[in-house]
Design a protein around this motif. Structure first.
Motif, PDB file in Angstrom:
ATOM      1  N   GLU A   1      37.400 -69.181 -10.385  1.00  0.00           N
ATOM      2  CA  GLU A   1      36.289 -68.514 -11.069  1.00  0.00           C
ATOM      3  C   GLU A   1      35.161 -69.490 -11.354  1.00  0.00           C
ATOM      4  O   GLU A   1      33.976 -69.149 -11.292  1.00  0.00           O
ATOM      5  N   THR A   2      35.515 -70.751 -11.679  1.00  0.00           N
ATOM      6  CA  THR A   2      34.541 -71.818 -11.868  1.00  0.00           C
ATOM      7  C   THR A   2      34.738 -72.846 -10.775  1.00  0.00           C
ATOM      8  O   THR A   2      35.875 -73.263 -10.496  1.00  0.00           O
ATOM      9  N   THR A   3      33.635 -73.281 -10.158  1.00  0.00           N
ATOM     10  CA  THR A   3      33.746 -74.203  -9.022  1.00  0.00           C
ATOM     11  C   THR A   3      32.937 -75.482  -9.203  1.00  0.00           C
ATOM     12  O   THR A   3      33.015 -76.377  -8.361  1.00  0.00           O
ATOM     13  N   ASP A   4      32.141 -75.589 -10.290  1.00  0.00           N
ATOM     14  CA  ASP A   4      31.288 -76.758 -10.488  1.00  0.00           C
ATOM     15  C   ASP A   4      31.662 -77.483 -11.770  1.00  0.00           C
ATOM     16  O   ASP A   4      32.180 -76.888 -12.726  1.00  0.00           O
ATOM     17  N   TRP A   5      31.341 -78.782 -11.792  1.00  0.00           N
ATOM     18  CA  TRP A   5      31.551 -79.603 -12.977  1.00  0.00           C
ATOM     19  C   TRP A   5      30.385 -79.429 -13.952  1.00  0.00           C
ATOM     20  O   TRP A   5      29.514 -80.272 -14.069  1.00  0.00           O
ATOM     21  N   GLY A   6      30.315 -78.342 -14.619  1.00  0.00           N
ATOM     22  CA  GLY A   6      29.362 -78.170 -15.703  1.00  0.00           C
ATOM     23  C   GLY A   6      27.916 -78.261 -15.292  1.00  0.00           C
ATOM     24  O   GLY A   6      27.540 -77.885 -14.171  1.00  0.00           O
ATOM     25  N   PRO A   7      27.074 -78.796 -16.197  1.00  0.00           N
ATOM     26  CA  PRO A   7      25.619 -78.781 -15.978  1.00  0.00           C
ATOM     27  C   PRO A   7      25.169 -79.529 -14.734  1.00  0.00           C
ATOM     28  O   PRO A   7      24.153 -79.183 -14.137  1.00  0.00           O
ATOM     29  N   GLN A   8      25.904 -80.582 -14.329  1.00  0.00           N
ATOM     30  CA  GLN A   8      25.444 -81.340 -13.166  1.00  0.00           C
ATOM     31  C   GLN A   8      25.637 -80.580 -11.859  1.00  0.00           C
ATOM     32  O   GLN A   8      25.157 -81.020 -10.802  1.00  0.00           O
TER      33      GLN A   8
END
Length: 516
Positions: A221-228
């Protein structure tokens, strides 16, 4: 009559190991030591201690010390070799159990000989030091938890090495094969404790995350490391690795792991890949951190979930991965039973710690060493137990020490979970051996929040009273006049996790053991 068989006959339809199929088909005659009773039949098995014989009266089990055996099928008692096989998870079979076998052999003054058949199959022979004759042949089949249960059901193994509890379909197949109820907690034995740990590489700025955030990564469902917005490189155990099933059960409520993840059959390979990639995220075992860096977990409400030796022993860290041995209802050779009993001794706990796992040894925790728990109690006072009730609890437990025993029941059942069943057995042994003579033990019940204080308090007290009955029943040989066992219930006065999840409720709904 058979009932006068010198008191040496024990009648039961049990299976035995130790003879080849060729020997099992031969007739024998068993005669009582005084010559007064003779019994003819077909030898079904011999484990070095008991004969199992098919007779006109049905299958009978007879104590070998009470009879003499004659006939072509009789085993040579002087040359008897106990044989049994472990099958299943590498986490147990590659290092831990062989190390425990070596310690057991040293304790008994036996020699070891390792016989390797393949990368996944080997045998450890234990030999008499004087004669160099084998006394036991212990086989190891390294595969997976699922294959270990399959080997047991197919009668190709005697003990399953498991990283998870038995599945309903496995228990059903075992019952159909005449192996008894593997879902019975008595059939499982925890050898060592381990835990699920999210990990990343050194230098990754993420040092903590909530359990829901971790679950979102694991399902894709989430694939990125946050804001970056850097993409996450996800590494998980292969489906054949029992750890993948534990992750799905405990972190995802049975949901499947992200199918596009990089999967690893060996935990060591997983942590090596994670440690080499600053964008990697993985889940491994506490005992297999390698060069990866653990990520701290918190509940959705922000309550920390500390992971250390004591929180694993008490079950306060909710995502445990205990290493289990499963045995069927068929009787194991005496040598195997004695080895399994050795696993509960202090000497075995030392070996378990040296192998990098958390042992099952009992510890005490003073009240002033429980800062986080006390902080949780005060923090939850407004939404949980009233402050005056928290103060009353602290006054009541003042001067007492918490033991690392804790009891939790399976969801929706009156049966202890496998961890708690092991703690109950250990506590019963300690009571029977007089460890707590002259002391007071307090079974302290706690409940989850959500209900009003009085309702939660009554539920926690009832659970503590239920545990007192179970403890006294388990410690039936203890002199109950030599110790005091009382109960108390404090509702939601000392929460260990957020109550907004099933696992949080499970952690908070518990009975602790305190010692004064």
């Amino acid at each position: 009559m058979i009932r006068t068989f010198l008191g040496a006959a024990v009648f039961a339809a049990l299976g035995f190991l130790g003879l080849s199929s060729a020997a099992l088909a031969q007739d024998v005659t068993l005669t009582s030591r005084d010559g007064g009773i003779t019994l003819h039949g077909t030898l079904l098995g011999f484990d070095g201690e008991f004969y199992r014989v098919d007779t006109p009266y049905g299958p009978l089990v007879l104590d070998g010390q009470g009879v003499r055996c004659t006939g072509a099928g009789c085993p040579d008692l002087a040359d008897y070799v106990a044989e049994f096989t472990f099958a299943g998870a590498p986490a147990l079979g590659e290092v831990l159990l062989p190390a425990l076998v070596e310690a057991y052999a040293t304790r008994r003054g036996l020699l070891l000989r390792r016989v390797v058949s393949s990368d996944s199959d080997f045998r450890i022979d234990l030999l008499d030091e004087a004669t160099r004759q084998p006394l036991a042949r212990i086989g190891f089949r390294i595969s997976s938890t699922a294959e270990g249960f399959a080997d047991l059901i197919a009668e190709e193994a005697d003990i399953v090495m498991a990283m998870r509890e038995v599945r309903p379909h496995e228990a059903r197949l075992a019952a159909e094969a005449g192996l008894g109820d593997l879902a019975d907690p008595a059939r499982a034995r925890i050898v060592a404790l381990d835990a699920l740990v999210p990990v990343t590489a050194r230098g990754n700025p993420v040092t903590a995350m909530t359990v829901p955030e971790l679950a979102a990564y694991l399902t894709g469902e989430t694939t990125d490391w946050g804001p970056q917005a850097a993409p996450v490189s996800l590494h998980l155990p292969d489906d054949h690795n029992g750890l993948a099933q534990v992750i799905s059960d405990q972190l995802l409520h049975g949901q499947a792991l992200k199918p596009a993840s990089a999967r690893h059959l060996r935990d060591a390979d997983l942590v090596d890949r994670v440690a080499a990639d600053p964008l990697a995220l993985g889940v491994t075992r506490l005992s297999e951190l390698g060069n990866a860096v653990p990520i701290a977990l918190t509940g959705g409400c922000g309550m920390a979930l500390p992971l250390d030796r004591r929180t694993l022993k008490t079950g306060d860290y909710p995502f445990s991965a205990p290493l289990l041995l499963y045995t069927s209802s068929q009787k194991l050779p005496l040598f195997a039973r004695e080895f399994l009993a050795f696993l509960s001794t202090p000497a075995a706990q030392v070996v378990i710690r040296k192998a990098g796992f958390v042992d099952r040894g009992r510890e005490v925790i003073a009240l002033n060493d429980q800062g986080l728990r006390l902080a949780n109690a005060l923090r939850g006072a407004d939404g949980g137990a009233p402050l005056n009730e928290v103060q009353s609890m602290l006054n009541d437990l003042n001067g007492a020490q918490r033991l690392t025993y804790a009891f939790r029941f399976r969801p929706g059942a009156e049966v202890l979970d496998v961890h708690s069943a092991g703690d109950l057995a250990d506590l019963a042994r300690a009571l029977e051996s007089g460890v707590f003579d002259g002391r007071e033990l307090i079974l302290v019940g706690f409940a989850e929040g959500g209900a009003d204080w009085q309702t939660a308090q009554r539920a926690s007290l009832k659970r503590a009273e239920q545990m007192r009955a179970l403890v006294l029943r388990a410690a039936f040989a203890a002199d109950k006049s030599r110790f005091r066992l009382r109960v108390a219930g404090y509702g939601p006065a000392m929460p260990m996790a957020c109550d907004d999840t099933d696992w949080g409720t499970r952690v908070n709904r518990r009975v602790e053991v305190w010692l004064r």
